[in-house]
Structure formats: structure tokens, C-alpha cells
Design an enzyme around this catalytic site. Structure first.
Site, PDB file in Angstrom:
ATOM      1  N   SER A  49      -3.542  -3.226  -0.895  1.00 53.84           N
ATOM      2  CA  SER A  49      -2.420  -3.920  -0.262  1.00 53.84           C
ATOM      3  C   SER A  49      -2.832  -5.334   0.121  1.00 53.84           C
ATOM      4  O   SER A  49      -3.869  -5.525   0.774  1.00 53.84           O
ATOM      5  CB  SER A  49      -2.001  -3.146   0.991  1.00 53.84           C
ATOM      6  OG  SER A  49      -1.029  -3.865   1.703  1.00 53.84           O
TER       7      SER A  49
ATOM      8  N   HIS B  20      -1.696  -7.617   2.294  1.00 49.73           N
ATOM      9  CA  HIS B  20      -1.742  -8.158   3.669  1.00 49.73           C
ATOM     10  C   HIS B  20      -2.953  -7.690   4.464  1.00 49.73           C
ATOM     11  O   HIS B  20      -3.173  -8.145   5.579  1.00 49.73           O
ATOM     12  CB  HIS B  20      -0.433  -7.888   4.412  1.00 49.73           C
ATOM     13  CG  HIS B  20      -0.204  -6.485   4.887  1.00 49.73           C
ATOM     14  ND1 HIS B  20      -0.316  -6.143   6.213  1.00 49.73           N
ATOM     15  CD2 HIS B  20       0.153  -5.355   4.242  1.00 49.73           C
ATOM     16  CE1 HIS B  20      -0.024  -4.856   6.362  1.00 49.73           C
ATOM     17  NE2 HIS B  20       0.258  -4.354   5.171  1.00 49.73           N
TER      18      HIS B  20
ATOM     19  N   CYS C 177       1.238   1.351  11.879  1.00 47.16           N
ATOM     20  CA  CYS C 177       2.471   1.947  11.367  1.00 47.16           C
ATOM     21  C   CYS C 177       2.991   3.034  12.296  1.00 47.16           C
ATOM     22  O   CYS C 177       4.140   3.412  12.217  1.00 47.16           O
ATOM     23  CB  CYS C 177       2.223   2.530   9.980  1.00 47.16           C
ATOM     24  SG  CYS C 177       1.464   1.354   8.886  1.00 47.16           S
TER      25      CYS C 177
ATOM     26  N   GLY D 188       0.807  -1.219   0.000  1.00 42.12           N
ATOM     27  CA  GLY D 188       0.000   0.000   0.000  1.00 42.12           C
ATOM     28  C   GLY D 188       0.837   1.265   0.000  1.00 42.12           C
ATOM     29  O   GLY D 188       0.523   2.237  -0.709  1.00 42.12           O
TER      30      GLY D 188
HETATM   31  N1  PLP Z   1      -3.005   2.961   3.553  1.00 39.95           N
HETATM   32  C1  PLP Z   1      -3.790   2.579   4.578  1.00 39.95           C
HETATM   33  C2  PLP Z   1      -5.154   3.158   4.711  1.00 39.95           C
HETATM   34  C3  PLP Z   1      -3.322   1.651   5.513  1.00 39.95           C
HETATM   35  O1  PLP Z   1      -4.105   1.286   6.523  1.00 39.95           O
HETATM   36  C4  PLP Z   1      -2.013   1.130   5.359  1.00 39.95           C
HETATM   37  C5  PLP Z   1      -1.459   0.202   6.353  1.00 39.95           C
HETATM   38  O2  PLP Z   1      -1.806   0.209   7.523  1.00 39.95           O
HETATM   39  C6  PLP Z   1      -1.251   1.549   4.255  1.00 39.95           C
HETATM   40  C7  PLP Z   1      -1.775   2.478   3.373  1.00 39.95           C
HETATM   41  C8  PLP Z   1       0.120   1.021   4.015  1.00 39.95           C
HETATM   42  O3  PLP Z   1       0.031  -0.263   3.429  1.00 39.95           O
HETATM   43  P1  PLP Z   1       1.273  -1.254   3.496  1.00 39.95           P
HETATM   44  O4  PLP Z   1       1.373  -1.725   4.914  1.00 39.95           O
HETATM   45  O5  PLP Z   1       0.913  -2.355   2.542  1.00 39.95           O
HETATM   46  O6  PLP Z   1       2.475  -0.505   3.054  1.00 39.95           O
END
Ligand code: PLP
Length: 400
Positions: A199, A201, A325, A70
Site C-alpha cells: 500500500s 500510503h 482502521c 492494501g
Molecule cells: N494491511 C495492513 C497490515 C495494514 O496495516 C493496513 C492499513 O493499516 C492495510 C492492510 C490496509 O491498507 P490500506 O489502508 O491501504 O487499505
């Protein structure tokens, strides 16, 4: 008993997906760019995955660019369009205040390069209203990025309406659909967007694989340069096992999403009602109706969310205080703050996100364990004591 209620952070890999990934790791290791039969087997797996992901979001296979997840999809969408549009005179980029850091930090990086970036306000339910976009969009806007579903509160944005406004002003519209794909039906045609990130996962595929859907005809400048993979839009040898897994997860989502969403939605409703009924001084955060079915975010007045998270973890229950994150950070969630919650209330909020494998028995167990844990923490915390939030009457803490 171990109970995982943090599916918005990541999901378990589905058994069928794990089988396919393992097969590719063990037996079908070819490079998809090689001409020989090993390469052609790998290429067929990538093509199959591309068709499955396209089918999941109602797109054409040629419009899918595979990425490393993502974050990379968001970066490619925003940086790729900004670079393609750089000389057009359009200098403004707009994103909602509740976007994931993958979008917000990319905006910050582009602001340093001279782009004008504008943060779109959300209302107290976490929704971007058409009026909010109308108020800041101009004919100099290059790109608008508004997520489909929010990762912390689950609110689903009126993306089709917002995209229509952006197009009226000649701007490109990107949506981060990382938290909606696999949970609710997602059709790029119905949404009317130009770019969509997803994404693996987040819907039972492995980590480190994702895709950006790019509307046919839209120019996006590659951020990773090198080989000609992904029609020169994303260089690098394809992660064939991961992509085969992503394709399998996409097929499973197409087959099961409707039934699974309603099953998970019922469990979430049971959990939500149970908590709000049995734990005093709790408040639901976010819009109740326009929401992905698996997510509920609740404030527990007088309780530090981080402490509650740890106490629940000791009971075998995994929840979250917000975006995975940014865990480790003690800053109140930028999403809850943007919705107008006080720092205190934002820091007493817990996200429960359900998914594959959760059962009614698990939810009932959580409803048994949670009220006394909250009571105990309120009894211990000065904030709780000051707020008069010591033990609730026994009748109120009985689980439903
Ligand atoms: N966008 C959103 C709304 C997300 O919740 C996340 C991950 O928590 C991401 C982007 C990032 O995705 P990735 O973990 O695959 O890099």
C-alpha cells in the site's frame, strides 16, 4: 512542537512524490487507455510506476496489479484465488489471528459463502511458528495468508518457511506486506510467496493506491469487473497521478531504505530504551529481534491507552493504540489478545511508529514529556492507584 509517531497508520507524502502527483494532476491528465498523445503520456507514467514497484519487491513488471490500496489488494488476493480454485475441491482458507481486518473480514465473508476458515495461533511474541501451520494445514487447504510484518507490534513472520509448508500441501500463499514494504528489504523471490499486497500510503506515497503482486502463471479472478485495465485483473480507469506518486515513492525506497531504516531504527531504540528505563511498570510487546525497525508497542500498567493517547495529543505527540482502521473502537486489540495479553494489558498498550522526518530532538522531547504524563494519569486513575502506581521516584522518571 508537533511530533508524529504514527507512521504505521499513514505516512507523510515525500516532497518528491507530491511534486510528481501535482504535475500529473495539473498537466498530464490523460486517460492511460486513450490512443492519442495525452493517453500515451499517462500510459508511460503508469508503466514507469509499474517498473519501479516491481523493482522495489524484486518482481517482474507484468506481475504487478495496481489497486486502490492494501485493503483492495488483500481482497483481490483472497477472493480472487478462492474464486479461481472454487471447483478444485480445496475448501479451507487459513490466516493468522493477527492479520489486518482487510484479511480477517474477507475471511468472515468467505466463511458465509461456505469456505472453511481457520485462524492460525501466534505465540506470545506475535510470531506464527511453522509448527502452528503444520498443525492445521491439510491437502484440502486452498490458501494460506500470513502477513509479513504486523501493523501493531511490528513482528516479522517467517514467511519463507511458512510459504514452503503451504506449497508442500499444494496451497497458494499470500502475504500482506503492507507494513514491511519500504521499511525492510522485500523480495518476492526470497519469500517464495505467490501473492503479495502493498500500500502506497505506508511508505510516503498518497493514500488510495497500492498493488498486488501475482506470481506469473497464478490465476486470480478479478473482483472488479469492467474494462480491460491491469490485464483484465482490475477494471477501472487508472489513478495516474496516484500511481506516478507510488512509482516515485518506490524509487525513493529503493535508494534510501537501507540508510533510512537504520536511522529510524536507532531513534526507535532510543525511544524504547528511554521509556522502559524512565517509566515504571512498562512492558515491551512483541518479538524484539524479528521486528520492523520503526515500531515499538509498550504496555503502561494502570493507564488507559486511549486516555494516554489523548493526553499525548494535547502535548502535540501523535501515537496510536493499535490499528488506525479500528480506532474509535474500545475493544482490546485482537493482535495483543492473540498474543495472550490480558484485556487490561492490551488496553494499556501504545504503539509508537517512527518514520521520515522524525529526529533525535523529537524523541528526546517525547522522553521528557511522557513520564510525567503517565505519572499524572496513574495518579488520577483508580486502576493506577489500586495497583500502587502513583508517582515513580524522581530518579526513575528522568529522561535519558
Ligand atoms: N494491511 C495492513 C497490515 C495494514 O496495516 C493496513 C492499513 O493499516 C492495510 C492492510 C490496509 O491498507 P490500506 O489502508 O491501504 O487499505
Amino acid at each position: 512542537m508537533k511530533i508524529y509517531l504514527d507512521h504505521n497508520a499513514t505516512t507523510p507524502v515525500a516532497p518528491e512524490v507530491a511534486d510528481i502527483v501535482t504535475r500529473h494532476l495539473r498537466e498530464e491528465f490523460g486517460n492511460a487507455s486513450s490512443v492519442h498523445s495525452f493517453g500515451q503520456t499517462a500510459k508511460a507514467a503508469v508503466d514507469e510506476a509499474r517498473a519501479a514497484v516491481a523493482d522495489l519487491i524484486d518482481a517482474g513488471p507484468q506481475e504487478i496489479v495496481f489497486t486502490g490500496g492494501g485493503t483492495e489488494s488483500d481482497n483481490l488476493a483472497i477472493r480472487g484465488v478462492a474464486e479461481a480454485i472454487r471447483t478444485s475441491g480445496r475448501r479451507q482458507l487459513i490466516a493468522s489471528a493477527i492479520e489486518h481486518e482487510a484479511v480477517l473480514h474477507t475471511f468472515k465473508a468467505l466463511a458465509k459463502l461456505g469456505w472453511t476458515t481457520t485462524e492460525l495461533r501466534v505465540d506470545h511474541t506475535g510470531i506464527v511458528t511453522p509448527e502452528a501451520l503444520e498443525a492445521c494445514i491439510t491437502d484440502e487447504t486452498a490458501l494460506v495468508s500470513v502477513m509479513h510484518a504486523n501493523n501493531e507490534v511490528g513482528t516479522v513472520q517467517p514467511v519463507a518457511t511458512l510459504a514452503e509448508i503451504a506449497h508442500r500441501h499444494g496451497a497458494v500463499f499470500h502475504t500482506d506486506a503492507v507494513q514491511s514494504v519500504g521499511k525492510i528489504p522485500v523480495s518476492v523471490r526470497d519469500l517464495g510467496v505467490d501473492l503479495l499486497s502493498l500500500s502506497g500510503h505506508k511508505f510516503n506515497a498518497p493514500k488510495g493506491v497500492g498493488a498486488l503482486w501475482v506470481r506469473r502463471g497464478l490465476r486470480v479472478v478479478a473482483t472488479l469487473t469492467g474494462g480491460k485495465q491491469e490485464r483484465s485483473r482490475r477494471a477501472g480507469t487508472e489513478n495516474v497521478p496516484g500511481l506516478a506518486g507510488l512509482g516515485c515513492a518506490a524509487r525513493l525506497a529503493v535508494e534510501r531504505q537501507r540508510a533510512e531504516s537504520s536511522r529510524v531504527g536507532e531513534l526507535r531504540a532510543r525511544l524504547e530504551a528511554g521509556i522502559l528505563d524512565s517509566v515504571t511498570h512498562t512492558t515491551l510487546n512483541g518479538e524484539c529481534r524479528q521486528r520492523v525497525p520503526n515500531t515499538v508497542n509498550i504496555s503502561f500498567k494502570g493507564v488507559e491507552a486511549e486516555t494516554l493517547l489523548i493526553a499525548l495529543d494535547l502535548e502535540g505527540i501523535a501515537v496510536s493504540t493499535g490499528s488506525a482502521c479500528s480506532s474509535g473502537s474500545i475493544e482490546p486489540s485482537h493482535v495483543l489478545r492473540a498474543m495472550g495479553l490480558s484485556p487490561h494489558r492490551a488496553q494499556s498498550s501504545i504503539r509508537f511508529s517512527l518514520g521520515l522526518g522524525n529526529t533525535a530532538a523529537e524523541i528526546d522531547h517525547v522522553l521528557e514529556v511522557l513520564p510525567p504524563v503517565v505519572d499524572k494519569l496513574r495518579g488520577l486513575s483508580r486502576a493506577g492507584a489500586n495497583a500502587g502506581l502513583r508517582r515513580a521516584p524522581a530518579a526513575q522518571v528522568a529522561p535519558r
